[in-house]
Design a protein around this motif. Structure first.
Motif, PDB file in Angstrom:
ATOM      1  N   LEU A   1      42.493  -2.084  17.429  1.00  0.00           N
ATOM      2  CA  LEU A   1      43.364  -3.180  17.008  1.00  0.00           C
ATOM      3  C   LEU A   1      42.573  -4.139  16.121  1.00  0.00           C
ATOM      4  O   LEU A   1      41.430  -4.499  16.432  1.00  0.00           O
ATOM      5  CB  LEU A   1      43.901  -3.926  18.231  1.00  0.00           C
ATOM      6  N   GLY A   2      43.150  -4.510  15.011  1.00  0.00           N
ATOM      7  CA  GLY A   2      42.454  -5.354  14.053  1.00  0.00           C
ATOM      8  C   GLY A   2      41.855  -4.567  12.910  1.00  0.00           C
ATOM      9  O   GLY A   2      41.477  -5.139  11.897  1.00  0.00           O
TER      10      GLY A   2
ATOM     11  N   GLU B   1      46.888  -1.378  10.175  1.00  0.00           N
ATOM     12  CA  GLU B   1      48.252  -1.874  10.171  1.00  0.00           C
ATOM     13  C   GLU B   1      49.160  -0.831  10.827  1.00  0.00           C
ATOM     14  O   GLU B   1      48.899   0.376  10.731  1.00  0.00           O
ATOM     15  CB  GLU B   1      48.735  -2.102   8.726  1.00  0.00           C
TER      16      GLU B   1
END
Length: 306
Positions: free
Chosen positions: A197-198, A201
């Protein structure tokens, strides 16, 4: 580079022995073990079944299960092929290349001098693609670091041939890749691994939101490097045709959703060429969009229709 653990060398020695088996025996063993894995219904066929249920919901259950079986057979073949590629001279690997489609595109991109990004989906033999590129010159390869030191050491032994620079898929990957592209070199990145996550997209992949790596779009936008979709496709005779296709122009967009959507569409187009040769055994959809309330789909696996 850290020292290679003894356990890694033992694993490589085992791979070396398997890599020396006659090719026909390797191929037969791979298909047989893949079929055995399908019958045993372990982790990999269950993941493949769930992925195909999500990606191809309109496919009748019986046809989907037949596809799962063929995916496992191809996975077995590819595993033995990979061990051979990792443990034999590069000339042996290149002898498996039956042809190259789009070589002129690759040569033109290299001649432009702004570096080249090869987006290499997990299709066919991506390890053969690595060998082909490294035979042409310096090639930086982004790889996911295994959790164990022994596994990481094994991969460094297996993949660290001449001209191959291994770059761990970590937050610091951007810097060495930037330098390589600035020097006009080629870098290879698999666009279909789920990042943390991060690191990406959520964009549709076979119609299902999937957390998608944003590294390729960011590098393309910031360096001006050409992006080609590269893959090695197995033919009926067991040899491979290499393909270099232009990536969608939107892949270099500053709009990361548009860029990752375009990238996923390109990967999907490759996978649909021959669904058996795509890596359906990877948990592509584990992470779900924040706030969606969607559960991890692999915690409710697809039903085995057999």
């Amino acid at each position: 580079m850290p020292p290679v653990p003894f356990a890694s060398r033992c694993l490589y020695a085992l791979a070396w022995c398997i890599g020396r088996l006659p090719r026909g025996l390797q191929d037969g063993l791979g298909r047989w073990l893949g079929g055995l894995a399908w019958r045993a219904n372990g982790r990999e066929p269950r993941v493949a079944r769930r992925n195909l249920e999500l990606a191809l919901p309109a496919l009748p259950a019986g046809e989907r299960e037949a596809l799962v079986r063929e995916v496992m057979r191809e996975t077995g073949r590819a595993s033995f092929e990979t061990l051979r590629l990792w443990t034999r001279p590069r000339a042996d690997a290149l002898s498996r290349v039956a042809g190259c489609v789009g070589l002129d595109r690759l040569e033109a991109a290299e001649a432009a001098g702004q570096g080249v990004i090869i987006a290499a989906p997990h299709y066919g033999s991506w390890e053969l693609l690595v060998e082909f590129m490294a035979a042409r010159g310096p090639f930086s390869l982004v790889y996911r670091v295994p959790e164990s030191a022994a596994g990481d050491g094994f991969l460094r032994l297996a993949r660290g041939g001449e001209n191959v620079r291994l770059v761990p898929a970590e937050a610091t990957a951007m810097r060495p890749l930037w330098r390589a592209l600035q020097a006009g070199e080629v870098v290879g990145i698999t666009p279909d691994h789920q990042p943390k996550l991060g690191g990406g997209e959520f964009a549709p992949f076979f119609g299902v939101p999937a957390l998608t790596l944003s590294l390729i779009p960011k590098l393309a936008a910031r360096t001006g490097a050409a992006v080609l979709v590269g893959f090695a496709e197995r033919g009926e005779d067991g040899r491979y045709t290499l393909h270099f296709e232009p990536a969608p122009a939107a892949i270099a967009s500053d709009d990361l959703l548009a860029a990752t959507t375009a990238m996923n569409a390109a990967v999907e187009a490759v996978a649909r060429r021959d669904l058996r040769q795509y890596q359906w055994t990877y948990k592509r959809y584990t992470l779900r969009p924040p706030g969606s309330g969607e559960p991890n789909p692999y915690k409710t696996p697809a039903k085995d229709p057999r």
